[in-house]
Design an enzyme around this catalytic site. Structure first.
Site: not given
Ligand code: UT7
Length: 348
Positions: A114, A275, A305
């Site tokens: 990134c 970014h 992204n």
């Molecule tokens: O450019 C590279 C650098 N990357 C970044 O900057 C990414 C930084 N992180 C993020 O943007 C966020 O952490 C994400 C958008 C990737 C994820 O969001 P989050 O609020 O951190 O979600 P999480 O990973 O903690 O997951 C929460 C819930 C989980 O379900 P349970 O365990 O609470 O039942 C996941 O399984 O959301 C679920 N989940 C989804 N549900 C629907 C994860 N991905 C998805 C999805 N659709 N695509």
């Protein structure tokens, strides 16, 4: 004193628009979840076989070169940033050199994910300021759609990424009111495995305590194996929350570092182009630095992204919309896998 200016900028995004709802065909997700957590509405996917990371980079480069008023043969150095190269090796730089019929100039590929574009800009700045090169082509390009897990297992990563390319031509200027003021690069490998694609690779499970993913019985197939493919170990892996928490600290920190190095403050920024990792991260940074909506440019809603391509695509779009004008103070900032992060402050 020589400074480095952006003499031309271009972008290329594939025609194929993939909405959040289109992803429902492959995985259990929802438009609501994706928009709420990331701000993304749609992204572009390259043509499966007719477009590559290099060809998209070439399309962006053509525009940047034309806007700089030069020809491909005037380019005297290539820097190509990507994490999704056409080949494991050689890099995309030489493929671009070949296809654009450039001379036998140097071609450097960088792998800083990134922050690849900001790292590339810093490298180019050093070469230009010392008088070594006069027309550097810097490209950031990604074809993520070819290497993502399109099952529910990979949804936390897959929904975020999109394809595209951006490019700039960098030239020296003696105008003191134009060009790059400073660049600032950082890394911390303590969390290298938090956002990574482990395989194929040569680690042979050396970092196992962090990876917990390798079957020791597979000696001889440690570079790539059927198990790796079947268990989705060939796809990017991310602990999103850890990345998010670090990003919202490091983005403001590295932006303030650039401002303070130049005795400037947040009110001096005409446009921050962060970014495009996640709209929520950008909004958090905006809030933390007390920047107005006019001072920050985001387009992740349309493209997702695009990693090394995200800053040049966003900067190019801002330029095309008339949001970047002569003399404006522009701040670029990135954070991502590695972790690596950085910023650049420049006058347009
Ligand atoms: O450019 C590279 C650098 N990357 C970044 O900057 C990414 C930084 N992180 C993020 O943007 C966020 O952490 C994400 C958008 C990737 C994820 O969001 P989050 O609020 O951190 O979600 P999480 O990973 O903690 O997951 C929460 C819930 C989980 O379900 P349970 O365990 O609470 O039942 C996941 O399984 O959301 C679920 N989940 C989804 N549900 C629907 C994860 N991905 C998805 C999805 N659709 N695509």
């Amino acid at each position: 004193m020589l400074r480095t200016k952006i003499a031309g900028i271009g972008k290329y995004v594939p025609e194929n628009i993939v909405t959040n709802n289109d992803l429902l065909k492959y995985m259990d997700t929802s438009d609501e979840w994706i928009q709420e957590r990331t701000g993304i509405k749609e992204r572009r996917y390259a043509h499966r076989t007719k477009e590559t990371t290099t060809t998209m980079g070439i399309e962006a480069a053509k525009v940047a070169i034309e806007r700089a008023g030069i020809t491909p043969q005037d380019i005297d150095f290539i820097i190509f940033a990507t994490l999704s190269p056409d080949y494991y090796f050689p890099g995309c730089g030489v493929l671009l050199q070949r296809e654009m019929k450039m001379g036998e100039i140097g071609a450097l590929d960088i792998r800083n994910q990134c922050s690849g574009f900001v790292y590339g800009l810093s490298i180019a700045d050093q070469f230009i300021k010392t008088g070594m090169y006069k027309n550097i082509l810097l490209v950031g390009s990604e074809k993520h759609s070819f290497g993502l897990d399109f099952t529910t297992r990979g949804r936390n990563v897959t929904v975020i990424f999109g394809d595209g390319a951006g490019a700039v031509v960098l030239q020296p200027t003696t105008n003191e009111n134009q060009g790059i003021l400073s660049t600032h690069l950082h890394s911390d490998g303590a969390d290298a495995e938090v956002l990574a694609m482990y395989n194929p690779g040569t680690h042979a499970n050396y970092w196992k305590e962090n990876l917990n993913s390798f079957d020791e019985a597979e000696i001889g197939q440690m570079f790539i194996s059927h198990d790796m493919i079947n268990n989705a170990q060939i796809f990017p892996n991310m602990d999103g929350q850890t990345v998010f928490k670090k990003a919202v600290v490091k983005f403001p920190e590295v932006i303030m570092e650039a401002l303070s190095k130049n005795n400037l403050s947040t009110t001096d920024i005409n446009l921050l182009v962060p970014h495009q990792a996640n709209l929520r991260i950008a909004q958090f940074v905006q809030q933390k630095l007390k920047l107005s909506d006019d001072q920050v440019f985001n387009n992740i809603q349309k493209y997702g992204n695009t990693t090394a391509a995200s800053i040049p695509i966003a900067l190019c779009e801002a330029f095309e919309l008339g949001k970047v004008n002569e003399g404006d103070l522009i701040c670029l900032a990135a954070f991502g896998s590695g972790f690596t992060w950085g910023s650049a402050l420049l006058r347009w």
